[in-house]
Design a protein around this motif. Sequence first.
Motif, PDB file in Angstrom:
ATOM      1  N   ARG A  78       0.943  -1.234  -0.036  1.00  0.00           N
ATOM      2  CA  ARG A  78      -0.047   0.021   0.054  1.00  0.00           C
ATOM      3  C   ARG A  78       0.753   1.209  -0.116  1.00  0.00           C
ATOM      4  N   PHE A  79       0.322   2.241  -0.664  1.00  0.00           N
ATOM      5  CA  PHE A  79       1.123   3.648  -0.626  1.00  0.00           C
ATOM      6  C   PHE A  79      -0.085   4.415  -0.422  1.00  0.00           C
ATOM      7  N   SER A  80       0.268   5.425   0.643  1.00  0.00           N
ATOM      8  CA  SER A  80      -0.426   6.687   0.820  1.00  0.00           C
ATOM      9  C   SER A  80       0.325   8.015   0.892  1.00  0.00           C
ATOM     10  N   ASP A  81      -0.345   9.060   0.330  1.00  0.00           N
ATOM     11  CA  ASP A  81       0.253  10.292   0.237  1.00  0.00           C
ATOM     12  C   ASP A  81      -0.540  11.150   1.144  1.00  0.00           C
ATOM     13  N   PHE A  82      -0.101  11.744   2.192  1.00  0.00           N
ATOM     14  CA  PHE A  82      -0.921  12.789   3.068  1.00  0.00           C
ATOM     15  C   PHE A  82      -0.385  14.051   2.927  1.00  0.00           C
ATOM     16  N   SER A  83       0.530  14.269   2.211  1.00  0.00           N
ATOM     17  CA  SER A  83       1.084  15.486   1.877  1.00  0.00           C
ATOM     18  C   SER A  83       0.379  16.427   0.676  1.00  0.00           C
ATOM     19  N   LEU A  84      -0.787  16.172   0.186  1.00  0.00           N
ATOM     20  CA  LEU A  84      -1.688  16.745  -0.713  1.00  0.00           C
ATOM     21  C   LEU A  84      -2.637  17.205   0.224  1.00  0.00           C
ATOM     22  N   ASN A  85      -3.530  17.922  -0.732  1.00  0.00           N
ATOM     23  CA  ASN A  85      -4.781  18.646   0.057  1.00  0.00           C
ATOM     24  C   ASN A  85      -5.756  17.653   0.425  1.00  0.00           C
ATOM     25  N   GLU A  86      -5.681  16.302   0.053  1.00  0.00           N
ATOM     26  CA  GLU A  86      -6.543  15.260   0.254  1.00  0.00           C
ATOM     27  C   GLU A  86      -5.841  13.906   0.076  1.00  0.00           C
ATOM     28  N   GLN A  87      -6.179  12.992   0.905  1.00  0.00           N
ATOM     29  CA  GLN A  87      -5.514  11.829   0.849  1.00  0.00           C
ATOM     30  C   GLN A  87      -5.429  10.842  -0.544  1.00  0.00           C
ATOM     31  N   PHE A  88      -4.422  10.495  -0.932  1.00  0.00           N
ATOM     32  CA  PHE A  88      -4.293   9.429  -2.045  1.00  0.00           C
ATOM     33  C   PHE A  88      -3.781   8.252  -1.335  1.00  0.00           C
ATOM     34  N   SER A  89      -4.338   7.259  -2.108  1.00  0.00           N
ATOM     35  CA  SER A  89      -4.203   5.827  -1.577  1.00  0.00           C
ATOM     36  C   SER A  89      -4.390   4.688  -2.845  1.00  0.00           C
ATOM     37  N   ILE A  90      -3.431   3.946  -2.952  1.00  0.00           N
ATOM     38  CA  ILE A  90      -3.187   3.003  -3.861  1.00  0.00           C
ATOM     39  C   ILE A  90      -2.895   1.677  -3.350  1.00  0.00           C
ATOM     40  N   MET A 145     -12.544  28.133   1.322  1.00  0.00           N
ATOM     41  CA  MET A 145     -11.552  28.264   0.492  1.00  0.00           C
ATOM     42  C   MET A 145     -10.368  28.664   1.126  1.00  0.00           C
ATOM     43  N   MET A 146     -10.167  28.322   2.426  1.00  0.00           N
ATOM     44  CA  MET A 146      -9.228  28.521   3.237  1.00  0.00           C
ATOM     45  C   MET A 146      -8.361  27.143   3.075  1.00  0.00           C
ATOM     46  N   SER A 147      -6.806  27.183   2.963  1.00  0.00           N
ATOM     47  CA  SER A 147      -5.916  26.221   2.718  1.00  0.00           C
ATOM     48  C   SER A 147      -6.052  25.107   4.093  1.00  0.00           C
ATOM     49  N   ILE A 148      -6.142  24.088   3.712  1.00  0.00           N
ATOM     50  CA  ILE A 148      -5.795  23.015   4.689  1.00  0.00           C
ATOM     51  C   ILE A 148      -4.458  22.982   5.275  1.00  0.00           C
ATOM     52  N   LYS A 149      -3.474  23.531   4.367  1.00  0.00           N
ATOM     53  CA  LYS A 149      -2.106  23.691   5.035  1.00  0.00           C
ATOM     54  C   LYS A 149      -1.816  25.129   5.486  1.00  0.00           C
ATOM     55  N   ASP A 150      -2.674  25.974   5.789  1.00  0.00           N
ATOM     56  CA  ASP A 150      -2.430  27.263   6.230  1.00  0.00           C
ATOM     57  C   ASP A 150      -1.788  27.286   7.575  1.00  0.00           C
ATOM     58  N   ALA A 151      -0.381  27.990   7.560  1.00  0.00           N
ATOM     59  CA  ALA A 151       0.484  27.814   8.713  1.00  0.00           C
ATOM     60  C   ALA A 151      -0.015  27.977   9.988  1.00  0.00           C
ATOM     61  N   ARG A 152      -0.924  29.163  10.232  1.00  0.00           N
ATOM     62  CA  ARG A 152      -1.513  29.441  11.545  1.00  0.00           C
ATOM     63  C   ARG A 152      -2.536  28.270  11.834  1.00  0.00           C
ATOM     64  N   PHE A 153      -3.285  27.800  10.813  1.00  0.00           N
ATOM     65  CA  PHE A 153      -4.329  26.799  11.348  1.00  0.00           C
ATOM     66  C   PHE A 153      -3.673  25.276  11.648  1.00  0.00           C
ATOM     67  N   ILE A 160      -2.061  15.525   8.180  1.00  0.00           N
ATOM     68  CA  ILE A 160      -3.120  16.375   8.669  1.00  0.00           C
ATOM     69  C   ILE A 160      -4.708  15.918   9.164  1.00  0.00           C
ATOM     70  N   GLN A 161      -4.966  14.684   8.663  1.00  0.00           N
ATOM     71  CA  GLN A 161      -6.106  13.943   8.826  1.00  0.00           C
ATOM     72  C   GLN A 161      -6.298  13.755  10.321  1.00  0.00           C
ATOM     73  N   GLU A 162      -5.179  13.034  10.688  1.00  0.00           N
ATOM     74  CA  GLU A 162      -4.957  12.564  12.289  1.00  0.00           C
ATOM     75  C   GLU A 162      -5.183  13.731  13.159  1.00  0.00           C
TER      76      GLU A 162
END
Length: 764
Positions: free
Chosen positions: A368-380, A644-652, A670-672
């Motif tokens: 399995r490969f999962s990428d959590f560095s994007l704006n939403e999870q990618f898994s395959i 519209m707010m980025s999930i990767k906003d630094a203050r958030f 970021i999901q956890e």
Amino acid sequence: MITITIGVIVIFFLFISPITKFLIEKYDVKYTGRQITLDRAYVNPFTGFVRLRNIKIQEAKKDTLFLTAKEVSADFSMWKLFSKTYEVSELIINQPRGTVVQSKGKRFNFDDIIKRFSPDTLDRNRTPTHLNILKVKIVDGEFYYHEKVIPIYYVVKSLNMESSGKRWDADTIASTFSFLSQNGKGAMQGHFTINFKTLDYRFGTVVRNFDLEIIRQYLWELINYGMFSAQLDARIQATGNFKNPNSVDARGRFAFNHFHLGKTIKDDYVAFDKLVINIDRVNPANLQYLFDTIAFYHPFFKYEKFDSLNNIERLFGKAGANIAEVTGQPGRFNLVIEIGRYLKKLSRNFFRSPYRVNSFKVENGDVRFSDFSLNEQFSISANSLNIKADSVDKKNKRVKVYIASGVKPYGDLAINLSINPKDSGDFDMTYHLSKVPVSMFNPYIISYTSFPLDRGILELQGLWNVREGNIKSENHIILLDPRVSKRIRNKNLKWIPLPLAMLFIRERGNMIDYQIPISGNLKSPHFHLRDAVADLIKNIFVKPVTVPYGIALRETENEIENSLSLTWSIRQNSLSGHQKRFVNRIAKFLKKNPESSIIVHLHEYPLKEKEQILFFEAKRKYFLAINNRKLHDVSTEDSLKINMMSIKDARFMHSLQRGRGAGDTILFSIQEKCRNYVGSSRINSIYIQLAIDRNVEFLKPFIENDSRAQVHIVNVNDSIPFNGFSFFKILYKGDIPKSLRRAYKEMHEINDESLRKKYFKVKA
């Protein structure tokens, strides 16, 4: 005189045992450096039999126990005492309980005993005294090992040993042994012979379900967190020399069972049900690596990428920093590292040898490969991976390897390899990846373009011929019926006009079909994009002629899709205008045709829906906190700002770090962190209500015109819908609308066109 003599003998016989006890306890520290106590001593001076009961030996200069035994007995040869040779015909230690403590470096709690009785310490001017022990038995022993630095705690239970003993003028000792693992479930038994002068050894061991708890404890020094468990079965015969690892000559079988290494007990990074290694012969000195079987059963590997590092680096430190720190300390002992070093030495000459593996296979693997560095999870994942190889023998000209797997959530993978076992840079390979929905890659597509794809089937196939590392490769990429959905607006998304780009890269017949040859060598491959560029130029000039065909195709597909499915946008809980008209048409049709009915299959995408609900709720909580607002004060305009707010906003993200339980060092994605910030129960309740709202909205027109009885709802357990969105699939029972029949007929004619006929098998 005789009477006096007999009396003296009787008195001596009666008092020799308590005298022995007295002398042991009086001179124990002087001669051994340890305090020794015992309950009772029995000595028979005529037979040479000695028995000590409940003997207790303390640590040097401490009041803690080093060794206890319920009973120690020995048979001395009385006649040998007069020849400066002490001979014990049998020494039995019953129920010993001992503790071995290793402190910093390689210092042990018995070093003082070894030093006291070593030849270098004894008086060299004294006439040497010899000791023969002809037989030694340990019955039902229990020994504790404590390594203070890491630390390590381990227990060996029910230890039974029987040795032929050691004569003073012999260098070899032989013994049989058996004991239980720490949990008392696994067992190990066998025999060994060691020559203490040459350090040659010979052993045979049988291991049954042995718990590798001791590995876990050494592993903890190398990992930042996590759990490990495994069991071992083995039957090994080997000879060798302790000074030279390559001298080993081994045969037998290893089987590692129920192997787990991961974040928690239920969250594995690496696992397998069983790894079986059947060894015909391994002898590195003679370049012999001959295996009958190497088999993995249900291996599992999970690789996760986060904003910072990945799950493997999180476990072992960046670039394996934890391992480097331990291996970089001179004299530092770690069993896991030592096993790794030993195996490295054993396998150093593997590829130089005429190696052989009669059977190599991997059954039912899961990678399995999962990428959590994007704006939403990618898994395959390759979730049913099977690998099988012909006899891997260096004497063979070629070795064939077959790889097949399902791709989760959708797709199939097949790879055929033909490898020269003498040269890893000499191989032929064909591969075929098929039936993969392109919507699966939306996390990447959205991040780089802002546009998702809600239709399209991807197929990759190719042929590689590699000789001496030089590549000659043909690779074919087909994307059938890609369709761009509405743009997603978010500050953190890059923007590329994908609908416009599709006009140029999509070929006639609504598909993308490119050949990409690869040349160069394995270290520096060259990708040739001439075909892709030529097709792009051709599309600019040729495609306008076929625009009517493309429009007809898309209109027909849309007509069928709009008659058979209703797609829900993420977090959408009410019908849009055209969706209301669509559902109303179905309701009217059923009202006019009471003999007809529909079956509605609910294809939900809980993973993606809950993820987006999670992100929105976490951002909303942050928005309320920084603006000192209450939940009921959030307006529609505020909701748009939150969306519209980025999930990767630094203050958030900083706020997430300070949230409830944020000190948990194993919250990486970021999901956890959002789930910890908001709470899972709230997300689940919102999702359940979302599903209820959608059902109510869909059924409302049927209830209003009394056709509800003609609608049958079926919940489908798809965790990931094929098109990447939640949708309701509609199946007609009985008559169907005329517009749908007409669209089916037109689609059949379009698919029969020469532009698409050769690709139709991809879509089937």
